[in-house]
Enzyme design. Sequence first.
Site, mmCIF file in Angstrom:
data_model
loop_
_atom_site.group_PDB
_atom_site.id
_atom_site.type_symbol
_atom_site.label_atom_id
_atom_site.label_comp_id
_atom_site.label_asym_id
_atom_site.label_seq_id
_atom_site.Cartn_x
_atom_site.Cartn_y
_atom_site.Cartn_z
ATOM 1 N N ASP A 156 -9.771 -6.698 1.311
ATOM 2 C CA ASP A 156 -8.410 -7.131 1.009
ATOM 3 C C ASP A 156 -8.190 -8.594 1.378
ATOM 4 O OD1 ASP A 156 -7.714 -4.665 0.093
ATOM 5 O OD2 ASP A 156 -6.826 -3.990 1.979
ATOM 6 N N ASP A 201 0.851 -1.178 0.000
ATOM 7 C CA ASP A 201 0.000 0.000 0.000
ATOM 8 C C ASP A 201 0.885 1.226 0.000
ATOM 9 O OD1 ASP A 201 -2.372 -1.299 0.147
ATOM 10 O OD2 ASP A 201 -2.511 -1.232 2.328
ATOM 11 N N ASP A 235 -5.407 -3.802 4.412
ATOM 12 C CA ASP A 235 -6.011 -3.439 5.691
ATOM 13 C C ASP A 235 -7.529 -3.560 5.711
ATOM 14 O OD1 ASP A 235 -6.441 -1.313 4.024
ATOM 15 O OD2 ASP A 235 -5.179 0.093 5.133
#
Length: 899
Positions: free
Chosen positions: A642, A331, A638
């Site tokens: 996901d 990310d 998170d």
Amino acid sequence: MEHLIGENWHALSVEETLELFESDEIEGLSPLNIKHREEYFGLNEIKQKNKETKLKKFFMQFHNALIYILLAASFITFLLGEYIDSSVIFAVVIINVVVGFIQEVKAQEAIESLKNLIDTNAIVIREGKKHEISSKKLVPGDIVILESGSKVPSDIRLISVKDLKVDESMLTGESLPVIKNIETMDEKTLLNDRNNMIYSGTFVTYGRAKGIVIATAKHTQVGKIANLIHESVSLQTPLTRKISQFSKLLLYIILLLAAVTLAVGLLREYSFVDIFMASVALAVGAIPEGLPAAVTITLAIGVHKMAKKNAIIRKLPAVETLGSVTTICSDKTGTLTQNKMFVTNIFTASSLYEVKGVGYEPKGEFLLDKKVLKTIPKELYETLLSSYLCNEAYLIQKDKEYEISGDPTEGALIVAALKMGINEYEINKAHKRLDILPFESDRQYMATLNEDEEKQINEIHLKGSIERVLPLCSNMLSQKGTKKFNLAEIENEAKSLASKGLRVLAVAKKRVEENEIENSRLKDDFVFLGLVAMIDPPRQEAIESVKACKTAGINIIMITGDHALTAFSIAKMMNILNKEDKFEDTALNAKELHELSDTQLIEKLKTTKVFARVEPEQKLRIVDALQARGEIVAMTGDGVNDAPALKQADIGIAMGKTGTEVAKEASDMLLTDDNFSSIAKAVKEGRNVFDNLIKFITWTLPTNLGEGLVILFSIMLGFSLPILPVQILWINMTTAIFLGLMLVFEKKEENIMTRPPRTPSTPILSKELLIMMLTVGFYMLISSTTIFEYYINKGVNEEYARTVAVNIFVFIEIFYLFTCKNLEKSTFKINPFDNRYLLYGVFLMIVLQILFTNSSLLNSAFGTTSLSLYSWGLIVLVSFFIIFIVEILKYFLFYKKRN
Ligand code: ADP
Ligand code: MG
């Protein structure tokens, strides 16, 4: 307090439930009630019954082919009247079982204790305020708030819901999320259909809810079946599985050889006792007893070291896999960047303002054309007012320091708005919030509905990504009131801000009649207010880790919900992309990704390093495509959505701070600091763990080979045994513990992060290492047998000659240990003494050998005797020679690699 324990809460109305539990929707429970209930109900945790499993684990240690062989040997030697041998063998069985048991329990506890580091929190309302507390502290009657991604902390009767969907698969096996409501239900409704209740251990996958805790700990539905779901940590990894396969194969070979030995021996008319003992010696000698324990310990130590570096391993195989990761998908926001956001620019109508200030302190000027503004223009004010209202973050002051509570993106907006000097109390009063549509990543916007007290109107305030918000606008606010909206112009402005690496949000509002936000009202007709651009600086340590990973041959891919230009610019700042990389080749939008076929995506992944505006579902596609390219993928995540990608990745990494419980549950590893550089550190540890395992294996197997060969040859050639079964057991047990295990503490090799990742498909032991191991095994055979025969021919007794032979084995192992510190480099080119545990181990081992040779107790147990100084000299000399052999081998085997 027994009246608070029950079954049929679904049949009570919300009011009845609140009354019964003496709770209040707004105020929560009274402190006195909390105290009493804490005393009565205890902590909200489910204690799993461990005792029987421990006992079972102990007896499972006996369930092992090697132990069977040893037990049989001990039994038969007992029948044959060889009481000393019998009891030594039996003692070895017990030591083996106890050591194995302790290792296993310890390793398991080490890993399970990590679970406690991952405390689940719950948001409760007590004394009229929201508190975040450990979910263990919940008591019946508490009012809790849940949002998407939360793990339900107890059994709860719902009070209010907003689009609530709950994944109850862990209770019901039904994988589709269940939509919940608050209607009172018939008493006869079955557990699975009680839609006004949610149960401990399930997950909120969508929406929000408020509810009242009606059961905690053992009174919850899972609590009642807790002993059925003891979730014990598996100590198995791909490597341990390979090792147990190998052990099985080895066992068959050994049994075969033992049978041959027995047959040959009987043909040669040895006494049955002797020949039986020889077969036993062969069996116990050739089996690497220490191996499984060493592997478990090495992995457990790896887990421990990683935990110290903020990477919590949830599934043991991850420790191993980490060492061979080839691609890390990370990310951007918060992992590569600091997630400390500050508004730097605001664009309205046709003016681009600058915002000044330091940190989160709500002080700073607004500049236009480098000049400080005296008054705030209306468009700027409206933009920041809407940003303030459409917001769930708070600015808090802790000893002069300002902190953000909530989403950093929203925190930045609060700080910017407060820089206008607005009075929060007045604003909140004048714009009462009627409804909210919280931010969700897949929606990319957030909206609130507020009542404007003064104007007596309702307004929807909207903020979100430019792609989602701008198309909804038909007018924009300008100095001269609202005017026609030019999409292209604003978009260009946004792109120019994004290409500086800024995160850009669009803010808009709209007047409505209703008191509720319906999604349908968010279609059109908004008035565009402004663009807000904020910086989110890269983490300095992440930049360094990116570099380290690249040197280590690991490919880094940035995956983000942010705009492609923002992401591209940040990727350049962080050197994920090189200076000359072009946007078209390296960055990909969700939209473009949708249009690619799987094969095209696989092809594209050659150059693409930035995925922007990614929807969580697409992460799974990216993982699949990378794996199709043969990559070993680590993927961070998170959010709720996901989870599939985290499960599919070779290493799913969840964020400890910002991650949802759903993501954590699906992950293999958890970062307590959400920091990319912790991943890099874990990879480094993972590589070291693997290195050390290989070193242990390379060191330990030649001894087993050597011992097996010694027995086999002496029987075949009709000599007497140079080493006895009990002596073999002595060698194997002591050296595994005092020498081999110390390799676990080996420091990381210099080139640990400059060499490419290990390919998992390659065999654990390379051809080169096999050659090395065979050579060392044969040297053990030749040296011990020759010296044994030399002493026999000299006419000394067998006890003496055997004591020398045993010492030769042990001392070869000692010297060989130093050369195993680095399997490719020359021992003379590294510092052979930098592992102090290894030095202590060697020292203790030498002390043990002196006792073995000189103590009368051990002499009678193992059939040994004290030696002359000349013999000791000979032993050390012959053993020391192994260093030269290994060095010469290293030179030739790895010559090519070095050049
Ligand atoms: P990431 O965390 O990868 O940056 P997000 O899914 O959080 O991605 O955000 C995607 C986009 O949604 C952002 O670029 C921004 O435009 C918008 N956004 C982010 N947070 C908020 C928020 N709290 N409210 C409204 N919009 C937001
Ligand atoms: Mg985000």
